[in-house]
Write an enzyme that holds these catalytic residues in place. Structure first.
Site, PDB file in Angstrom:
ATOM      1  N   PHE A 129       1.782  -3.559   3.847  1.00  0.00           N
ATOM      2  CA  PHE A 129       2.125  -4.909   4.270  1.00  0.00           C
ATOM      3  C   PHE A 129       3.619  -5.147   4.056  1.00  0.00           C
ATOM      4  O   PHE A 129       4.213  -4.641   3.102  1.00  0.00           O
ATOM      5  CB  PHE A 129       1.345  -5.941   3.461  1.00  0.00           C
ATOM      6  CG  PHE A 129      -0.067  -6.161   3.916  1.00  0.00           C
ATOM      7  CD1 PHE A 129      -0.633  -5.426   4.937  1.00  0.00           C
ATOM      8  CD2 PHE A 129      -0.853  -7.129   3.307  1.00  0.00           C
ATOM      9  CE1 PHE A 129      -1.940  -5.634   5.345  1.00  0.00           C
ATOM     10  CE2 PHE A 129      -2.153  -7.361   3.705  1.00  0.00           C
ATOM     11  CZ  PHE A 129      -2.708  -6.619   4.734  1.00  0.00           C
TER      12      PHE A 129
ATOM     13  N   HIS B 173      -9.770   2.313   0.058  1.00  0.00           N
ATOM     14  CA  HIS B 173      -8.329   2.050   0.016  1.00  0.00           C
ATOM     15  C   HIS B 173      -7.965   1.497  -1.358  1.00  0.00           C
ATOM     16  O   HIS B 173      -8.304   0.363  -1.698  1.00  0.00           O
ATOM     17  CB  HIS B 173      -7.973   1.040   1.110  1.00  0.00           C
ATOM     18  CG  HIS B 173      -6.510   0.889   1.351  1.00  0.00           C
ATOM     19  ND1 HIS B 173      -5.533   1.383   0.496  1.00  0.00           N
ATOM     20  CD2 HIS B 173      -5.824   0.288   2.372  1.00  0.00           C
ATOM     21  CE1 HIS B 173      -4.348   1.098   0.982  1.00  0.00           C
ATOM     22  NE2 HIS B 173      -4.491   0.432   2.108  1.00  0.00           N
TER      23      HIS B 173
ATOM     24  N   HIS C  50      -2.185   7.953   6.223  1.00  0.00           N
ATOM     25  CA  HIS C  50      -2.485   6.671   5.577  1.00  0.00           C
ATOM     26  C   HIS C  50      -3.897   6.249   5.984  1.00  0.00           C
ATOM     27  O   HIS C  50      -4.670   5.815   5.141  1.00  0.00           O
ATOM     28  CB  HIS C  50      -1.444   5.632   5.982  1.00  0.00           C
ATOM     29  CG  HIS C  50      -1.560   4.343   5.250  1.00  0.00           C
ATOM     30  ND1 HIS C  50      -1.505   4.262   3.875  1.00  0.00           N
ATOM     31  CD2 HIS C  50      -1.726   3.070   5.690  1.00  0.00           C
ATOM     32  CE1 HIS C  50      -1.628   2.994   3.501  1.00  0.00           C
ATOM     33  NE2 HIS C  50      -1.773   2.254   4.584  1.00  0.00           N
TER      34      HIS C  50
ATOM     35  N   LYS D 184      -9.054   8.005   2.653  1.00  0.00           N
ATOM     36  CA  LYS D 184      -9.646   6.675   2.490  1.00  0.00           C
ATOM     37  C   LYS D 184     -11.039   6.594   3.102  1.00  0.00           C
ATOM     38  O   LYS D 184     -11.807   5.695   2.793  1.00  0.00           O
ATOM     39  CB  LYS D 184      -8.732   5.609   3.103  1.00  0.00           C
ATOM     40  CG  LYS D 184      -7.423   5.420   2.345  1.00  0.00           C
ATOM     41  CD  LYS D 184      -6.567   4.332   2.990  1.00  0.00           C
ATOM     42  CE  LYS D 184      -5.230   4.183   2.285  1.00  0.00           C
ATOM     43  NZ  LYS D 184      -4.326   5.350   2.502  1.00  0.00           N
TER      44      LYS D 184
ATOM     45  N   GLU E 253      -0.167   4.529  13.490  1.00  0.00           N
ATOM     46  CA  GLU E 253       0.084   5.810  12.828  1.00  0.00           C
ATOM     47  C   GLU E 253      -0.118   6.968  13.797  1.00  0.00           C
ATOM     48  O   GLU E 253       0.657   7.936  13.791  1.00  0.00           O
ATOM     49  CB  GLU E 253      -0.819   5.970  11.609  1.00  0.00           C
ATOM     50  CG  GLU E 253      -0.527   7.230  10.823  1.00  0.00           C
ATOM     51  CD  GLU E 253      -1.232   7.292   9.476  1.00  0.00           C
ATOM     52  OE1 GLU E 253      -0.880   8.179   8.667  1.00  0.00           O
ATOM     53  OE2 GLU E 253      -2.135   6.463   9.219  1.00  0.00           O
TER      54      GLU E 253
ATOM     55  N   CYS F  63       0.802  -1.218   0.000  1.00  0.00           N
ATOM     56  CA  CYS F  63       0.000   0.000   0.000  1.00  0.00           C
ATOM     57  C   CYS F  63       0.838   1.273   0.000  1.00  0.00           C
ATOM     58  O   CYS F  63       0.283   2.375  -0.046  1.00  0.00           O
ATOM     59  CB  CYS F  63      -0.954  -0.005   1.189  1.00  0.00           C
ATOM     60  SG  CYS F  63      -2.021  -1.464   1.208  1.00  0.00           S
TER      61      CYS F  63
END
Length: 413
Positions: free
Chosen positions: A401, A342, A307, A337, A318, A167
């Site tokens: 990831f 996403h 994010h 998002k 985060e 991502c």
């Protein structure tokens, strides 16, 4: 202390091409973000799955945009990239018929190979009909073909490749493009990301990981970054391509400079395949690295484009990372998002484009579905309505990831 004047080593963004669930142009995307309402909806193609909703790009007609030949030979993620790249180049005022193609590079982030068309080909093989597998199955679906098709379409003969950092892929692509320009390897780079993850296989895989929100009865309330009641992310799709040039080159041709890419930082958590470091230390190191690269202090940053996936672990990590770096309190935070879902490998590129638009408008769009934070999170999450905020610098964060962390610093000219 304000942000210093732009040196010649800085990189100018002179063109934007943006396709997302909020629309097919930068203006449509900006309007959609500022409305602050999630675009998640039931998707008939996901019917019968544990999670049957997502955020799709609306009204996208590949045949109308690209013609029958291009549409037939490309998969959806490459189609998005082609259209976004064409529009970005036009926005930059460049003409592929006259540019020096060997000095033009293409770097696009893609999170995975396309899972949209492969299942049908696998079914042919499973049914004992290998002769029915399309000869286009491989070249249509491998991740590098977004960059390859863009290069072929626009005559970009310089370095061309794909970045894959889950991502964070789109953000990584912009950082790599910055390095190509700084090194002198290219004069222009078309950089960004593209992904078409709204398919049955992606929805199934992420649901099995318990990463997706299960609010099937209320999909428009599902994506809620940093909210205490978040339960997972919503699948999205789209593409963003930025035209990037050295600042001096852009000024010499009197191009409109939409923003400057001043800093890039990347780190790895080296911790877990899908979970971030709970203490946010890997993400915090990436943010600090980007600030150092930009020559900015934390107090110079007027906005964080987070994010913000809406998963419990990622949002918590985060939030901790931001409070680590901005020890006097993080600047206002927004999480796109919440509106567009996403977009996986394209997310970082889309959010970079949104950060640029935010600097242009001197406005921070709201985070949809935000009510209240967990007790230990102390972020200033913009919600409800857009917030007018004078700012000269903003950061855009992406975490993927594998523990990949990538952060960009953009400034006004």
């Amino acid at each position: 202390m304000g942000v210093a004047a732009a040196p010649t080593a800085d990189i100018a963004v002179t063109g934007l091409g943006v396709l997302s669930p909020a629309g097919l142009t930068p203006d449509a995307n900006w309007a959609g973000l500022c409305r602050g309402r999630s675009l998640a909806a039931y998707d008939a193609e996901l019917a019968g799955l544990p999670v049957d909703f997502c955020c799709r790009v609306p009204d996208f007609d590949a045949r109308a945009e690209l013609g029958e030949r291009w549409a037939r030979r490309t998969d959806r993620f490459s189609q998005f990239a082609l259209v976004a790249a064409r529009r970005a180049v036009a926005d930059a005022g460049l003409d592929p018929q006259t540019w020096q193609g060997e000095r033009v590079g293409v770097v696009l982030g893609v999170g995975s190979n396309s899972l949209t068309s492969y299942p049908a080909e696998f079914a042919q093989l499973h049914d004992g009909r290998p002769d029915r597998v399309s000869p286009l199955a491989l070249p249509r679906s491998v991740p590098n073909m977004a960059a390859g098709e863009v290069a072929m379409d626009l005559g970009a003969c310089g370095p061309g490749f794909t970045t894959a950092s889950a991502c964070a892929s789109g953000t990584t692509a912009l950082g790599v493009a910055r390095d190509l320009l700084r090194s002198g390897a290219c004069d222009v780079v078309l950089a960004g990301g593209s992904e078409s993850g709204c398919c049955r296989m992606s929805a199934t895989c992420f649901a099995r990981l318990r990463a997706l929100s299960r609010r099937c009865a209320e999909p428009e309330l599902a994506s809620r970054p940093f909210d205490a009641e978040r339960d997972g992310f919503v699948l999205g799709e789209g593409a963003a391509v930025l035209v990037m040039e050295r600042y001096a080159t852009a000024r010499a041709r009197r191009a409109r400079v939409r923003a400057l890419l001043r800093g890039y930082g990347a780190t790895s958590d080296a911790h877990h395949p899908i979970a971030p470091l709970p203490d946010g230390s890997g993400a915090a190191r990436a943010i600090r690295a980007a600030l150092r690269d930009a020559g900015c202090a934390p107090r110079d940053i007027g906005q964080v484009n987070a994010h913000g996936t809406s998963t419990r672990l990622n949002d918590a990590a985060e939030a901790v990372a931001l409070t680590r770096v901005f020890d006097q309190g993080p600047p206002p935070v927004t999480a796109p998002k919440s509106v567009i879902g996403h977009a996986l490998g394209a997310a970082g590129a889309l959010e970079a484009a949104f950060t640029i638009l935010s600097l242009e408008h001197q406005t921070i769009p709201p985070t949809a579905n935000f009510g209240h934070q967990d007790g230990d999170h102390k972020l200033d999450v913009v919600s409800g309505s857009p917030r007018r905020t004078p700012m000269s610098a903003a950061i855009s964060c992406s975490f993927g990831f594998g523990g990949h962390n990538a952060v960009l610093v953009f400034t006004t000219e």
